[in-house]
Motif scaffolding. Structure first.
Motif, mmCIF file in Angstrom:
data_model
loop_
_atom_site.group_PDB
_atom_site.id
_atom_site.type_symbol
_atom_site.label_atom_id
_atom_site.label_comp_id
_atom_site.label_asym_id
_atom_site.label_seq_id
_atom_site.Cartn_x
_atom_site.Cartn_y
_atom_site.Cartn_z
ATOM 1 N N ILE A 102 43.899 39.618 38.523
ATOM 2 C CA ILE A 102 42.737 40.491 38.767
ATOM 3 C C ILE A 102 41.954 40.038 39.994
ATOM 4 C CG2 ILE A 102 40.498 41.200 37.820
ATOM 5 C CD1 ILE A 102 41.807 40.945 35.020
ATOM 6 N N ASP B 275 39.518 40.288 48.743
ATOM 7 C CA ASP B 275 39.022 41.623 49.111
ATOM 8 C C ASP B 275 39.144 42.668 47.996
ATOM 9 O OD1 ASP B 275 38.298 40.723 51.618
ATOM 10 O OD2 ASP B 275 40.230 41.223 52.483
ATOM 11 N N ARG B 276 39.241 42.231 46.757
ATOM 12 C CA ARG B 276 39.261 43.192 45.650
ATOM 13 C C ARG B 276 37.894 43.153 44.970
ATOM 14 N NH1 ARG B 276 43.396 43.428 40.475
ATOM 15 N NH2 ARG B 276 42.247 45.059 39.388
ATOM 16 N N ALA B 277 37.235 44.297 44.866
ATOM 17 C CA ALA B 277 35.874 44.339 44.330
ATOM 18 C C ALA B 277 35.668 45.501 43.362
ATOM 19 C CB ALA B 277 34.876 44.411 45.474
ATOM 20 N N ASP B 278 36.673 45.797 42.546
ATOM 21 C CA ASP B 278 36.491 46.868 41.568
ATOM 22 C C ASP B 278 35.719 46.335 40.355
ATOM 23 O OD1 ASP B 278 38.371 45.558 39.838
ATOM 24 O OD2 ASP B 278 39.998 46.514 40.943
ATOM 25 N N LYS B 279 35.383 47.234 39.417
ATOM 26 C CA LYS B 279 34.562 46.848 38.262
ATOM 27 C C LYS B 279 35.211 45.741 37.428
ATOM 28 C CE LYS B 279 31.840 51.000 37.597
ATOM 29 N NZ LYS B 279 31.420 52.047 36.685
ATOM 30 N N LYS B 280 36.513 45.826 37.230
ATOM 31 C CA LYS B 280 37.216 44.828 36.412
ATOM 32 C C LYS B 280 37.142 43.445 37.071
ATOM 33 C CE LYS B 280 41.448 44.301 33.773
ATOM 34 N NZ LYS B 280 42.740 44.886 33.429
ATOM 35 N N THR B 281 37.340 43.404 38.379
ATOM 36 C CA THR B 281 37.267 42.128 39.111
ATOM 37 C C THR B 281 35.858 41.553 39.047
ATOM 38 O OG1 THR B 281 39.014 42.846 40.613
ATOM 39 C CG2 THR B 281 37.640 41.025 41.355
ATOM 40 N N LEU B 282 34.852 42.375 39.346
ATOM 41 C CA LEU B 282 33.470 41.900 39.337
ATOM 42 C C LEU B 282 33.050 41.437 37.949
ATOM 43 C CD1 LEU B 282 31.838 44.515 41.725
ATOM 44 C CD2 LEU B 282 32.537 42.167 42.247
ATOM 45 N N SER B 283 33.485 42.141 36.918
ATOM 46 C CA SER B 283 33.178 41.754 35.542
ATOM 47 C C SER B 283 33.826 40.406 35.204
ATOM 48 C CB SER B 283 33.664 42.841 34.583
ATOM 49 O OG SER B 283 33.516 42.429 33.256
#
Length: 133
Positions: free
Chosen positions: A89, A93-101
């Motif tokens: 996850i 440079d990955r900043a979607d909701k799952k990553t941020l959570s």
């Protein structure tokens, strides 16, 4: 350059609290394509440079702080170990909701682990006043 510690200075010691960012294990499967172009290696090369800088800074401070001032303190909160699922996850440079959570959850976990440790609490015992001359 301004020095805050030493003979005749306002401060007789110093404390440095270093908080790591999340690092993922570097490496690759031995059967992976090692003859790829620079484009294929770009993320791993950039991550390796960041990890190297982080490692060197930590190593350097561990060695230099006692030589600068024996009363000086350096403490590093290391990156949490990631599960395989978390590693897939959390990528550059990955900043979607799952990553941020996931990152927030890891931060909360590490924060809770260190929040009551005396060596961490010591950083917050006194008000810090800095004066540039």
């Amino acid at each position: 350059m301004i020095y805050y510690v030493g003979e005749g200075k306002e401060f007789g010691d110093f404390s440095i609290l270093s908080i790591s960012s999340i690092t993922t294990p570097n490496g690759w499967v031995s059967t992976s394509n090692k003859s790829r172009s620079i484009i294929g290696w770009k993320e791993k090369m950039f991550q390796t440079a960041l990890d190297g800088q982080s490692y060197f800074t930590d190593y350097f401070l561990l060695k230099i702080v006692p030589k600068i001032n024996p009363k000086g303190k350096y403490f590093r909160i290391k990156s949490p170990e990631l599960s395989k699922a978390q590693m897939s996850i959390i990528t550059m440079d990955r900043a979607d909701k799952k990553t941020l959570s996931t990152i927030q959850s890891l931060g909360n976990q590490v924060g809770n682990n260190y929040a009551t440790k005396p060596e961490i609490l010591a950083f917050f015992n006194s008000i810090k006043n800095y004066k540039n001359i």
